[in-house]
Design a protein around this motif. Structure first.
Motif, short mmCIF file in Angstrom:
data_model
loop_
_atom_site.label_atom_id
_atom_site.label_comp_id
_atom_site.label_asym_id
_atom_site.label_seq_id
_atom_site.Cartn_x
_atom_site.Cartn_y
_atom_site.Cartn_z
N GLU A 1 -7.81 -13.70 7.11
CA GLU A 1 -8.50 -12.75 6.23
C GLU A 1 -9.30 -13.45 5.14
O GLU A 1 -10.24 -12.86 4.59
CB GLU A 1 -7.47 -11.84 5.53
CG GLU A 1 -6.65 -10.96 6.44
CD GLU A 1 -5.52 -10.29 5.67
OE1 GLU A 1 -5.17 -10.78 4.58
OE2 GLU A 1 -4.99 -9.28 6.16
N TYR B 1 -5.21 -0.82 -1.19
CA TYR B 1 -5.08 -1.64 0.01
C TYR B 1 -6.37 -2.40 0.29
O TYR B 1 -7.47 -1.84 0.24
CB TYR B 1 -4.72 -0.76 1.20
CG TYR B 1 -4.63 -1.53 2.51
CD1 TYR B 1 -3.52 -2.32 2.78
CD2 TYR B 1 -5.65 -1.47 3.45
CE1 TYR B 1 -3.42 -3.04 3.96
CE2 TYR B 1 -5.56 -2.18 4.63
CZ TYR B 1 -4.45 -2.96 4.89
OH TYR B 1 -4.37 -3.68 6.05
N ALA B 2 -6.22 -3.67 0.63
CA ALA B 2 -7.35 -4.54 0.99
C ALA B 2 -8.40 -4.64 -0.11
O ALA B 2 -9.59 -4.81 0.15
CB ALA B 2 -8.00 -4.08 2.29
N ASP C 1 0.80 -1.23 0.00
CA ASP C 1 0.00 0.00 0.00
C ASP C 1 0.83 1.28 0.00
O ASP C 1 0.28 2.37 0.05
CB ASP C 1 -0.93 0.02 1.22
CG ASP C 1 -0.19 -0.12 2.53
OD1 ASP C 1 1.03 -0.36 2.51
OD2 ASP C 1 -0.83 0.00 3.59
N VAL D 1 -4.78 -9.99 1.42
CA VAL D 1 -4.34 -8.59 1.43
C VAL D 1 -2.82 -8.48 1.30
O VAL D 1 -2.32 -7.69 0.50
CB VAL D 1 -4.82 -7.89 2.72
CG1 VAL D 1 -4.27 -6.46 2.78
CG2 VAL D 1 -6.34 -7.87 2.77
N TYR D 2 -2.08 -9.26 2.06
CA TYR D 2 -0.62 -9.11 2.12
C TYR D 2 0.12 -10.20 1.34
O TYR D 2 0.77 -9.93 0.32
CB TYR D 2 -0.15 -9.12 3.59
CG TYR D 2 -0.64 -7.93 4.37
CD1 TYR D 2 0.09 -6.75 4.43
CD2 TYR D 2 -1.85 -7.98 5.06
CE1 TYR D 2 -0.36 -5.65 5.14
CE2 TYR D 2 -2.31 -6.89 5.78
CZ TYR D 2 -1.57 -5.73 5.81
OH TYR D 2 -2.03 -4.64 6.52
N GLU E 1 -3.99 -11.51 -6.76
CA GLU E 1 -4.01 -12.13 -5.44
C GLU E 1 -4.76 -13.46 -5.44
O GLU E 1 -4.29 -14.46 -4.86
CB GLU E 1 -4.66 -11.17 -4.43
CG GLU E 1 -3.85 -9.92 -4.13
CD GLU E 1 -4.02 -8.81 -5.16
OE1 GLU E 1 -3.33 -7.79 -5.07
OE2 GLU E 1 -4.87 -8.97 -6.07
N ARG F 1 -0.71 -10.82 -2.42
CA ARG F 1 -0.20 -9.76 -3.30
C ARG F 1 1.30 -9.91 -3.49
O ARG F 1 1.82 -9.76 -4.61
CB ARG F 1 -0.55 -8.38 -2.74
CG ARG F 1 -0.09 -7.22 -3.60
CD ARG F 1 -0.78 -5.91 -3.25
NE ARG F 1 -2.20 -5.93 -3.65
CZ ARG F 1 -3.04 -4.92 -3.48
NH1 ARG F 1 -2.62 -3.79 -2.91
NH2 ARG F 1 -4.30 -5.01 -3.86
#
Length: 332
Positions: A319, A260-261, A214, A285-286, A267, A289
């Protein structure tokens, strides 16, 4: 250095394992891919924040604080693990989350509640203000609050990833493996700052490549100075005379997508590839990616077939349940 003498509260079992990803390596037809499994830290469904929280909570207890306060998004992995760590340490926990409270919580938010955290919802633009308001309210109520920054990313938390890099160095020596690069998700900066500083200390010569989740590399709000500031504060804390500059950090900002998100095909395809070829779950999210970025870089020839790459899995799998609708469509 004084790594071993700093306040620390035991939260997980280390070292986390390193695995060779044979299936993914064959699928990508590129470099040999290894994975450092920090998603397997034993606290609260795992993740990289555990390493930072060992030192942050150690400091909170050293200062005789009794309440943790931190902030993040409504699906924050950091907030989930802070809540879990607070429970283990016997501390109260308050989370300032930007977002609207859903009728039925899921993913990390559900776990926050299970761990007993007290949650304060707010708009993103008001999060910093609300963060300090909660601190003031707790102090007026007779509590002793300890503030933890977003992601646990400061000179205290990042000590955890200097320590992690020294842990990795020992493991790689035992395995007789020398990666040409370490690739991971980079956001609030504490993990990357600690790894880069730890690489200097341990003598690791490969690239420490953060895939930005991000942050931007240049422009109106450049991120490398933040990494430099955290790394140098960490160096001071551990008693190292090493000082970092902006040029010491490798940050790829090509995979920010819709923001972000907001995961997309990059992804979701990475989640599919790792689940089907390795039985490993990524967070949308993390880590998805970052892994999507790594796979794309391999396809573009950034890494050659005779190289070795280590992907540092920083967690985030809870998540997945917050993106059930999108995942169901992707995996039909």
């Amino acid at each position: 250095m004084k790594l071993d003498s700093l306040p620390r509260f035991h939260l997980a079992e280390f070292p986390t394992p390193i695995q060779y990803l044979d299936g993914l390596t064959k699928k990508c037809k590129g470099p040999a891919i290894y994975m450092k499994r920090d998603d397997l830290t034993s606290l609260g469904m795992g993740g990289n924040k555990t390493r930072k929280l060992e030192f942050l909570i150690g400091e909170a207890l050293y200062q005789e604080k009794n309440t943790l306060v931190t902030a993040g998004g409504i699906q924050s992995n950091h907030c989930r693990l802070t809540a879990a760590a607070a429970s283990k340490a016997g501390l109260e926990c308050h989370l300032v989350l930007n977002g609207t409270e859903p009728e039925i919580p899921n993913g990390n938010l559900l776990l926050d509640k299970i761990f007993g955290a007290k949650i304060h919802f707010c708009d993103r633009k008001n999060r910093d203000k609300r963060f300090f308001q909660v601190e003031d309210e707790l102090a007026l109520a007779g509590k002793k609050p300890y503030l933890i920054p977003v992601g646990g990313s400061n000179g205290i938390g990042s000590v955890g990833y200097v320590n992690a890099m020294l842990e990795l160095d020992t493991q790689l020596n035992d395995m007789d493996v020398t990666p040409d690069a370490i690739v991971f998700a980079s956001s609030s900066g504490g993990t990357q700052a600690g790894l880069a500083l730890g690489a200097k200390i341990s003598g690791f010569k490969g690239d420490i490549l953060g895939i930005s989740i991000d942050q931007i590399k240049s422009g109106s709000d450049p991120f490398p100075p933040v990494l430099t500031s955290i790394a140098n504060a960490t160096a001071e804390r551990i008693g190292s005379d090493i000082r970092m500059t902006d040029s010491d950090f490798s940050l790829n900002c090509d995979y920010l997508g819709a923001g972000y998100a907001m995961p997309g095909d990059l992804e979701f395809n990475a989640i599919r590839d790792l689940s089907l070829h390795e039985g490993v779950l990524l967070g949308p999210v993390y880590t998805a990616r970052a892994m999507g970025g790594l796979i794309d870089l391999i396809q573009k020839g950034y890494f050659t077939k005779d190289q070795k790459v280590l992907f540092w899995h920083t967690g985030g799998t809870p998540e997945l349940f917050a993106w059930a609708d999108q995942l169901q469509k992707k995996f039909r």
